[in-house]
Scaffold this motif. Structure first.
Motif, PDB file in Angstrom:
ATOM      1  N   ALA A   1       0.025  -2.646  -3.363  1.00 52.74           N
ATOM      2  CA  ALA A   1      -0.797  -3.360  -4.110  1.00 52.74           C
ATOM      3  C   ALA A   1      -0.420  -4.820  -3.967  1.00 52.74           C
ATOM      4  N   GLY A   2       0.868  -5.045  -4.288  1.00 53.09           N
ATOM      5  CA  GLY A   2       1.384  -6.378  -4.088  1.00 53.09           C
ATOM      6  C   GLY A   2       1.113  -6.924  -3.296  1.00 53.09           C
ATOM      7  N   LEU A   3       1.354  -6.420  -1.889  1.00 48.40           N
ATOM      8  CA  LEU A   3       1.191  -6.957  -0.539  1.00 48.40           C
ATOM      9  C   LEU A   3      -0.354  -7.138  -0.266  1.00 48.40           C
ATOM     10  N   MET A   4      -1.163  -6.529  -0.578  1.00 51.03           N
ATOM     11  CA  MET A   4      -2.750  -6.498  -0.599  1.00 51.03           C
ATOM     12  C   MET A   4      -3.140  -7.719  -1.320  1.00 51.03           C
ATOM     13  N   GLY A   5      -2.472  -7.737  -2.589  1.00 46.30           N
ATOM     14  CA  GLY A   5      -2.806  -9.036  -3.487  1.00 46.30           C
ATOM     15  C   GLY A   5      -2.625 -10.240  -2.890  1.00 46.30           C
ATOM     16  N   HIS A   6      -1.286 -10.325  -2.106  1.00 46.87           N
ATOM     17  CA  HIS A   6      -0.891 -11.511  -1.607  1.00 46.87           C
ATOM     18  C   HIS A   6      -1.664 -11.928  -0.471  1.00 46.87           C
ATOM     19  N   LEU A   7      -2.143 -10.765   0.223  1.00 46.90           N
ATOM     20  CA  LEU A   7      -3.054 -11.086   1.641  1.00 46.90           C
ATOM     21  C   LEU A   7      -4.384 -11.504   1.140  1.00 46.90           C
TER      22      LEU A   7
ATOM     23  N   GLY B   1      -3.800   2.891   0.402  1.00 50.75           N
ATOM     24  CA  GLY B   1      -4.426   1.817   0.609  1.00 50.75           C
ATOM     25  C   GLY B   1      -5.973   1.436   0.389  1.00 50.75           C
ATOM     26  N   ALA B   2      -6.627   2.607   0.829  1.00 48.40           N
ATOM     27  CA  ALA B   2      -7.948   2.708   0.323  1.00 48.40           C
ATOM     28  C   ALA B   2      -8.204   3.057  -1.043  1.00 48.40           C
ATOM     29  N   ILE B   3      -7.465   3.547  -1.959  1.00 47.96           N
ATOM     30  CA  ILE B   3      -7.781   3.720  -3.045  1.00 47.96           C
ATOM     31  C   ILE B   3      -7.444   2.551  -3.845  1.00 47.96           C
ATOM     32  N   ILE B   4      -6.479   1.665  -3.540  1.00 42.66           N
ATOM     33  CA  ILE B   4      -6.076   0.294  -4.046  1.00 42.66           C
ATOM     34  C   ILE B   4      -7.085  -0.624  -3.792  1.00 42.66           C
ATOM     35  N   GLY B   5      -7.526  -0.725  -2.490  1.00 40.62           N
ATOM     36  CA  GLY B   5      -8.677  -1.527  -2.260  1.00 40.62           C
ATOM     37  C   GLY B   5      -9.944  -1.099  -2.952  1.00 40.62           C
ATOM     38  N   ALA B   6     -10.511   0.327  -3.069  1.00 40.70           N
ATOM     39  CA  ALA B   6     -11.311   0.414  -4.108  1.00 40.70           C
ATOM     40  C   ALA B   6     -11.208  -0.054  -5.460  1.00 40.70           C
TER      41      ALA B   6
ATOM     42  N   VAL C   1      -8.552  -7.431  -0.829  1.00 41.21           N
ATOM     43  CA  VAL C   1      -8.635  -6.213  -1.505  1.00 41.21           C
ATOM     44  C   VAL C   1      -9.674  -5.448  -1.443  1.00 41.21           C
ATOM     45  N   SER C   2      -9.804  -4.622  -0.456  1.00 37.99           N
ATOM     46  CA  SER C   2     -10.922  -3.811  -0.191  1.00 37.99           C
ATOM     47  C   SER C   2     -10.639  -2.594   0.407  1.00 37.99           C
ATOM     48  N   ILE C   3     -11.357  -1.546   0.662  1.00 42.54           N
ATOM     49  CA  ILE C   3     -10.897  -0.281   1.389  1.00 42.54           C
ATOM     50  C   ILE C   3     -10.495  -0.515   2.602  1.00 42.54           C
ATOM     51  N   ARG C   4     -11.289  -1.482   3.590  1.00 40.40           N
ATOM     52  CA  ARG C   4     -10.906  -1.759   4.709  1.00 40.40           C
ATOM     53  C   ARG C   4      -9.698  -2.574   4.777  1.00 40.40           C
ATOM     54  N   GLY C   5      -9.607  -3.442   3.914  1.00 40.13           N
ATOM     55  CA  GLY C   5      -8.003  -4.425   3.739  1.00 40.13           C
ATOM     56  C   GLY C   5      -7.043  -3.233   3.265  1.00 40.13           C
ATOM     57  N   GLY C   6      -7.149  -2.201   2.666  1.00 45.10           N
ATOM     58  CA  GLY C   6      -6.175  -1.634   2.216  1.00 45.10           C
ATOM     59  C   GLY C   6      -5.612  -0.442   3.460  1.00 45.10           C
ATOM     60  N   LEU C   7      -6.816  -0.071   4.210  1.00 43.29           N
ATOM     61  CA  LEU C   7      -6.419   0.732   5.461  1.00 43.29           C
ATOM     62  C   LEU C   7      -5.725  -0.007   6.318  1.00 43.29           C
ATOM     63  N   ILE C   8      -5.914  -1.198   6.779  1.00 48.48           N
ATOM     64  CA  ILE C   8      -5.404  -2.010   7.331  1.00 48.48           C
ATOM     65  C   ILE C   8      -4.065  -2.220   7.053  1.00 48.48           C
TER      66      ILE C   8
ATOM     67  N   PHE D   1      -3.313  -5.766 -16.098  1.00 45.40           N
ATOM     68  CA  PHE D   1      -2.620  -6.433 -16.747  1.00 45.40           C
ATOM     69  C   PHE D   1      -1.620  -7.456 -15.853  1.00 45.40           C
ATOM     70  N   ALA D   2      -1.805  -8.763 -16.308  1.00 42.30           N
ATOM     71  CA  ALA D   2      -0.865  -9.856 -15.399  1.00 42.30           C
ATOM     72  C   ALA D   2      -1.240  -9.624 -14.004  1.00 42.30           C
ATOM     73  N   GLY D   3      -2.750  -9.302 -13.592  1.00 44.17           N
ATOM     74  CA  GLY D   3      -3.032  -9.510 -12.187  1.00 44.17           C
ATOM     75  C   GLY D   3      -2.730  -7.989 -11.493  1.00 44.17           C
ATOM     76  N   ILE D   4      -2.224  -6.980 -12.176  1.00 42.17           N
ATOM     77  CA  ILE D   4      -1.901  -5.598 -11.756  1.00 42.17           C
ATOM     78  C   ILE D   4      -2.749  -4.695 -12.237  1.00 42.17           C
ATOM     79  N   ASN D   5      -3.469  -4.108 -11.340  1.00 39.89           N
ATOM     80  CA  ASN D   5      -4.347  -2.755 -11.884  1.00 39.89           C
ATOM     81  C   ASN D   5      -3.285  -1.410 -11.696  1.00 39.89           C
TER      82      ASN D   5
END
Length: 137
Positions: free
Chosen positions: A70-76, A129-134, A79-86, A3-7
């Protein structure tokens, strides 16, 4: 469930997973943690609401942490498992362990306590990070 770009499902699952990591972490390292604190089980026992409050605070903090990650990852945009871990690792190095290190140094806490608590937050942020990325944001 976005909703509004947020899972929101990813945030709730990540927060619950982070809370579970904490439960397991401190079940395994509870005695070492108490030793590092210089306390006994009797010293930290509360009653009723006082006993539940740290768990409520931890769950709310995990929810906020998952939402911010999640907000940080979205801005970066990674949004992947690798990106979440990093992202989780960078947040831990840049903000969590540095803050803990300063606070623990000034309070005279043992390096063992910093390692136990800092390791907990590293594990939490990596799992989140891994879960949000997945799931995606």
């Amino acid at each position: 469930m976005a909703f509004a770009g947020i899972n929101y499902l990813s945030i709730v699952v990540a927060a619950l997973a982070g809370f579970s990591v904490g439960a397991i972490w401190y079940m395994v390292l509870g005695k070492a943690w108490l030793d590092a604190l210089g306390k006994t089980e009797d010293d930290i026992k509360g009653s009723g609401a006082a006993q539940a409050m740290p768990f409520i605070i931890a769950l709310v903090a995990d929810l906020v942490m998952a939402m911010m990650l999640a907000g940080l990852m979205g801005h970066l945009g990674d949004v992947s498992i690798r990106g979440g871990l990093i992202s989780g690792f960078f947040v831990w190095v840049g903000f969590v362990i540095t803050t803990m290190g300063v606070n623990h140094a000034f309070s005279g806490a043992s390096p063992k306590l910093t390692a136990i608590d800092g390791g907990h937050w590293l594990a939490v942020l990596l799992v989140m990070g891994a879960i949000i990325g997945a799931f995606g944001v």
